[in-house]
Design an enzyme around this catalytic site. Structure first.
Site, mmCIF file in Angstrom:
data_model
loop_
_atom_site.group_PDB
_atom_site.id
_atom_site.type_symbol
_atom_site.label_atom_id
_atom_site.label_comp_id
_atom_site.label_asym_id
_atom_site.label_seq_id
_atom_site.Cartn_x
_atom_site.Cartn_y
_atom_site.Cartn_z
ATOM 1 N N LYS A 13 41.245 27.193 37.773
ATOM 2 C CA LYS A 13 41.550 27.539 36.379
ATOM 3 C C LYS A 13 43.046 27.721 36.147
ATOM 4 O O LYS A 13 43.578 27.231 35.156
ATOM 5 C CB LYS A 13 40.807 28.824 35.973
ATOM 6 C CG LYS A 13 39.324 28.671 35.802
ATOM 7 C CD LYS A 13 38.711 29.873 35.112
ATOM 8 C CE LYS A 13 39.001 31.177 35.840
ATOM 9 N NZ LYS A 13 38.446 31.202 37.207
ATOM 10 N N ARG A 88 35.762 37.648 29.397
ATOM 11 C CA ARG A 88 35.169 37.720 30.736
ATOM 12 C C ARG A 88 33.670 38.026 30.675
ATOM 13 O O ARG A 88 32.972 37.921 31.673
ATOM 14 C CB ARG A 88 35.898 38.793 31.552
ATOM 15 C CG ARG A 88 35.645 38.758 33.035
ATOM 16 C CD ARG A 88 36.478 39.784 33.760
ATOM 17 N NE ARG A 88 37.896 39.460 33.729
ATOM 18 C CZ ARG A 88 38.503 38.682 34.624
ATOM 19 N NH1 ARG A 88 37.804 38.141 35.603
ATOM 20 N NH2 ARG A 88 39.784 38.446 34.551
ATOM 21 N N ARG A 127 42.424 29.447 52.659
ATOM 22 C CA ARG A 127 43.830 29.740 52.364
ATOM 23 C C ARG A 127 44.454 30.632 53.421
ATOM 24 O O ARG A 127 43.822 31.571 53.910
ATOM 25 C CB ARG A 127 43.952 30.422 50.990
ATOM 26 C CG ARG A 127 43.756 29.483 49.831
ATOM 27 C CD ARG A 127 44.246 30.049 48.519
ATOM 28 N NE ARG A 127 43.549 31.250 48.090
ATOM 29 C CZ ARG A 127 43.103 31.453 46.848
ATOM 30 N NH1 ARG A 127 43.272 30.524 45.926
ATOM 31 N NH2 ARG A 127 42.498 32.568 46.533
ATOM 32 N N ARG A 161 44.153 36.652 53.540
ATOM 33 C CA ARG A 161 44.068 37.889 52.767
ATOM 34 C C ARG A 161 42.616 38.371 52.727
ATOM 35 O O ARG A 161 41.678 37.568 52.765
ATOM 36 C CB ARG A 161 44.567 37.665 51.338
ATOM 37 C CG ARG A 161 46.028 37.272 51.250
ATOM 38 C CD ARG A 161 46.494 37.135 49.823
ATOM 39 N NE ARG A 161 45.684 36.213 49.058
ATOM 40 C CZ ARG A 161 45.963 35.801 47.830
ATOM 41 N NH1 ARG A 161 47.057 36.242 47.230
ATOM 42 N NH2 ARG A 161 45.172 34.960 47.187
ATOM 43 N N ARG A 172 32.573 37.819 44.836
ATOM 44 C CA ARG A 172 33.255 37.496 43.581
ATOM 45 C C ARG A 172 32.451 36.478 42.774
ATOM 46 O O ARG A 172 32.393 36.545 41.544
ATOM 47 C CB ARG A 172 34.660 36.962 43.870
ATOM 48 C CG ARG A 172 35.641 38.020 44.356
ATOM 49 C CD ARG A 172 36.885 37.407 44.930
ATOM 50 N NE ARG A 172 37.638 36.634 43.957
ATOM 51 C CZ ARG A 172 38.637 35.798 44.274
ATOM 52 N NH1 ARG A 172 38.968 35.624 45.538
ATOM 53 N NH2 ARG A 172 39.274 35.142 43.338
#
Length: 217
Positions: A13, A88, A127, A161, A172
């Site tokens: 996004k 949201r 990542r 992370r 999430r």
């Protein structure tokens, strides 16, 4: 054009919002940027939001909505805007509709970026970020460092992370499916949703989105 961009974490996004906003010459209004700007500038809304965040609580919808309203009323948004991260949930979507109606405005399109869940998990969980101040980002599959665990740029240590662990990513996604995904049906009932396949090269995803916007005109 007035556009809402939705999609799960890892769908791209932020990248697409920036590219589309530049192409369409409208401001990219990100919830994260709104919070950071209001808090750093110590606005009344920023102070209020920070008080909730410091207490470990979610910022109430009405504070987020007020920040978005203030930003959408800025001169650079007169010709349109692209909302990223807001609304949201359905209650925020309803509040946005009410806000736009009072200003005699309406949304032109809702772009729904779709990506397979396993692909999203792979994107985020792969990542690796440099521990040094520059925080360069690599990906174990798509943009691996020349030497595993070492930043190509400064030689710093690369790490994953906590937010990028597979377990956290799947949590999430659950939150997205429960809280945010229902707004897609809400906007489908208004005939505003264009579904965009968010897989493949970044440029191709942007092209699909722009084509969808042209069709909706």
């Amino acid at each position: 054009m007035r556009i809402v961009l939705v999609g799960p974490p890892g769908a791209g996004k932020g990248t697409q919002a920036t590219r589309l906003a530049e192409t369409l010459h409208i401001p990219h209004i990100s919830t994260g940027d709104l919070f950071r700007a209001n808090i750093s500038q110590q606005t009344e809304l920023g102070k209020l939001a920070k008080s909730y965040m410091d207490a470990g609580n979610l910022v109430p919808d009405e504070v987020t909505i007020a920040m978005a309203k203030d930003r959408m009323e800025q001169p650079d948004a007169e010709g349109g805007f692209l909302l990223d991260g807001f609304p949201r949930n359905v209650s925020q979507a309803e509040a946005l509709d009410e806000l736009l109606e009072t200003e005699d405005m309406k949304l032109d399109a809702v772009l729904d970026l779709e990506a397979p869940e396993d692909e999203v998990v792979k994107r985020i969980a792969g990542r690796r970020v440099c521990r040094n101040e520059s925080a360069h980002v690599f990906h174990v599959t798509y943009s691996p460092p020349k030497k595993e665990g070492v930043c190509d740029v400064c030689g710093g240590e690369l790490y994953q992370r906590d937010d990028d662990s597979e377990e956290t990513v799947r949590k999430r996604l659950e939150v997205y499916h429960t809280q945010t995904e229902p707004i897609i049906d809400y906007y489908k009932s208004q005939g505003l949703v264009a579904t965009i396949a968010a897989t493949g090269p970044v440029e191709e995803v942007t092209r699909r989105a722009l084509e969808a916007l042209k069709r909706d005109k």
